[in-house]
Design a protein around this motif. Structure first.
Motif, PDB file in Angstrom:
ATOM      1  N   GLU A  99       0.603  -8.109  54.794  1.00  0.00           N
ATOM      2  CA  GLU A  99       2.032  -7.834  54.892  1.00  0.00           C
ATOM      3  C   GLU A  99       2.366  -6.374  54.615  1.00  0.00           C
ATOM      4  N   LYS A 100       1.657  -5.786  53.656  1.00  0.00           N
ATOM      5  CA  LYS A 100       2.003  -4.415  53.272  1.00  0.00           C
ATOM      6  C   LYS A 100       0.821  -3.759  52.576  1.00  0.00           C
ATOM      7  N   MET A 101       0.741  -2.437  52.729  1.00  0.00           N
ATOM      8  CA  MET A 101      -0.272  -1.634  52.038  1.00  0.00           C
ATOM      9  C   MET A 101       0.472  -0.538  51.280  1.00  0.00           C
ATOM     10  N   PHE A 102       0.164  -0.423  49.999  1.00  0.00           N
ATOM     11  CA  PHE A 102       0.773   0.585  49.143  1.00  0.00           C
ATOM     12  C   PHE A 102      -0.259   1.656  48.817  1.00  0.00           C
ATOM     13  N   ASP A 103       0.093   2.922  48.975  1.00  0.00           N
ATOM     14  CA  ASP A 103      -0.755   4.019  48.519  1.00  0.00           C
ATOM     15  C   ASP A 103      -0.580   4.159  47.015  1.00  0.00           C
ATOM     16  N   MET A 104      -1.712   4.285  46.311  1.00  0.00           N
ATOM     17  CA  MET A 104      -1.699   4.354  44.859  1.00  0.00           C
ATOM     18  C   MET A 104      -2.402   5.630  44.408  1.00  0.00           C
ATOM     19  N   PRO A 105      -2.251   6.005  43.135  1.00  0.00           N
ATOM     20  CA  PRO A 105      -2.940   7.193  42.622  1.00  0.00           C
ATOM     21  C   PRO A 105      -4.462   7.062  42.737  1.00  0.00           C
ATOM     22  N   SER A 106      -5.135   8.192  42.670  1.00  0.00           N
ATOM     23  CA  SER A 106      -6.600   8.278  42.678  1.00  0.00           C
ATOM     24  C   SER A 106      -7.218   7.647  43.921  1.00  0.00           C
TER      25      SER A 106
ATOM     26  N   ILE B  12      -2.908 -10.297  46.124  1.00  0.00           N
ATOM     27  CA  ILE B  12      -2.698  -8.865  45.927  1.00  0.00           C
ATOM     28  C   ILE B  12      -4.021  -8.277  45.461  1.00  0.00           C
ATOM     29  N   THR B  13      -4.535  -7.303  46.219  1.00  0.00           N
ATOM     30  CA  THR B  13      -5.793  -6.655  45.843  1.00  0.00           C
ATOM     31  C   THR B  13      -5.540  -5.177  45.570  1.00  0.00           C
ATOM     32  N   TYR B  14      -6.387  -4.601  44.723  1.00  0.00           N
ATOM     33  CA  TYR B  14      -6.235  -3.203  44.325  1.00  0.00           C
ATOM     34  C   TYR B  14      -7.591  -2.530  44.346  1.00  0.00           C
ATOM     35  N   GLY B  15      -7.637  -1.309  44.842  1.00  0.00           N
ATOM     36  CA  GLY B  15      -8.862  -0.532  44.775  1.00  0.00           C
ATOM     37  C   GLY B  15      -8.978   0.445  45.921  1.00  0.00           C
ATOM     38  N   PRO B  16     -10.155   1.076  46.047  1.00  0.00           N
ATOM     39  CA  PRO B  16     -10.406   1.964  47.179  1.00  0.00           C
ATOM     40  C   PRO B  16     -10.897   1.136  48.366  1.00  0.00           C
ATOM     41  N   TYR B  17     -10.537   1.544  49.566  1.00  0.00           N
ATOM     42  CA  TYR B  17     -10.921   0.821  50.782  1.00  0.00           C
ATOM     43  C   TYR B  17     -11.287   1.803  51.876  1.00  0.00           C
ATOM     44  N   LYS B  18     -12.058   1.316  52.865  1.00  0.00           N
ATOM     45  CA  LYS B  18     -12.237   2.022  54.125  1.00  0.00           C
ATOM     46  C   LYS B  18     -10.997   1.744  54.963  1.00  0.00           C
TER      47      LYS B  18
ATOM     48  N   ALA C  22      -9.839   3.713  33.014  1.00  0.00           N
ATOM     49  CA  ALA C  22      -9.248   3.551  34.352  1.00  0.00           C
ATOM     50  C   ALA C  22      -8.139   2.499  34.319  1.00  0.00           C
ATOM     51  N   ALA C  23      -8.370   1.389  33.622  1.00  0.00           N
ATOM     52  CA  ALA C  23      -7.333   0.350  33.519  1.00  0.00           C
ATOM     53  C   ALA C  23      -6.093   0.902  32.813  1.00  0.00           C
ATOM     54  N   GLU C  24      -6.311   1.709  31.809  1.00  0.00           N
ATOM     55  CA  GLU C  24      -5.183   2.318  31.092  1.00  0.00           C
ATOM     56  C   GLU C  24      -4.397   3.260  31.996  1.00  0.00           C
TER      57      GLU C  24
ATOM     58  N   GLU D 132       0.394   1.394  34.843  1.00  0.00           N
ATOM     59  CA  GLU D 132       1.823   1.623  35.139  1.00  0.00           C
ATOM     60  C   GLU D 132       2.094   1.684  36.641  1.00  0.00           C
ATOM     61  N   PRO D 133       1.313   2.421  37.443  1.00  0.00           N
ATOM     62  CA  PRO D 133       1.564   2.406  38.891  1.00  0.00           C
ATOM     63  C   PRO D 133       1.410   1.007  39.500  1.00  0.00           C
TER      64      PRO D 133
END
Length: 193
Positions: free
Chosen positions: A176-183, A126-132, A7-9, A13-14
């Motif tokens: 400040e901002k939310m970015f949509d990411m893959p998966s 800056i946080t990354y992951g799935p959220y409600k 998953a980290a791999e 890049e995104p």
């Protein structure tokens, strides 16, 4: 031996593209504290591609600290801006992060309190992951992931962006901002007031 996470791999890049957008070079070198750096793949990859930053990876598990050190060593000289990884558990009181005195804070509270405590004015969390989002989890794969986490520990599970935004405000930060990411993941960008 350096641990590897598929998953980290896949997501390096995104995530890097967003980091390049929000962590632009400035007159002085900026420092990044990576919390829960895991295997260390991201610390090495991001530091090699964001050379204007000083990178400090941390984790609360000694096996991951060893993996991070192994990834840095394997990069031999291409990670000049990565510091030696440190043991850090964000569930402790932020003023005691260095001393390791435990309190009963939850992960999110510890993370947000610590960020509010240590970030400079204008600094970023800056946080990354799935959220409600507004109490709703989508798609079904994230619902299953949330259920799996809650089966392991009733206090775990996907956090609601609304809840995190409230925690940020309580600790002197704004979403400040939310970015949509893959998966079906997101990057949330909070800035210290």
């Amino acid at each position: 031996m350096a641990l590897k996470s598929p998953a980290a791999e896949r997501n390096k890049e995104p995530i890097l593209q967003v980091l390049k957008e929000v962590l632009k070079p400035q007159d002085e070198k900026q420092a990044v504290l990576e919390i829960a750096a895991g295997t260390g793949q991201h610390a090495v990859y991001f530091s090699q591609n964001l050379t204007h930053l000083t990178w400090l990876p941390t984790d609360c598990d000694e096996k991951y600290l060893k993996s991070i050190r192994d990834h840095i060593e394997a990069a031999s000289g291409r990670c000049f801006n990565v510091q030696t990884p440190l043991l850090l558990d964000v569930t402790i009181n932020p003023s005691n992060w260095a001393s390791g005195k435990l309190t009963n804070k939850t992960f999110d509270v510890g993370l947000f309190k610590g960020s509010g405590y240590y970030l400079k004015k204008g600094g970023l969390l800056i946080t990354y992951g799935p959220y409600k989002l507004h109490g709703i989890i989508t798609p079904e794969s994230n619902v299953q992931f949330d259920n799996m986490l809650r089966q392991q520990n009733a206090e775990w599970g996907l956090r609601d962006v609304d809840e995190l935004e409230k925690l940020a405000k309580e600790n002197g930060m704004q979403l400040e901002k939310m970015f949509d990411m893959p998966s079906n993941n997101k990057i949330l960008l909070f800035r210290k007031d």
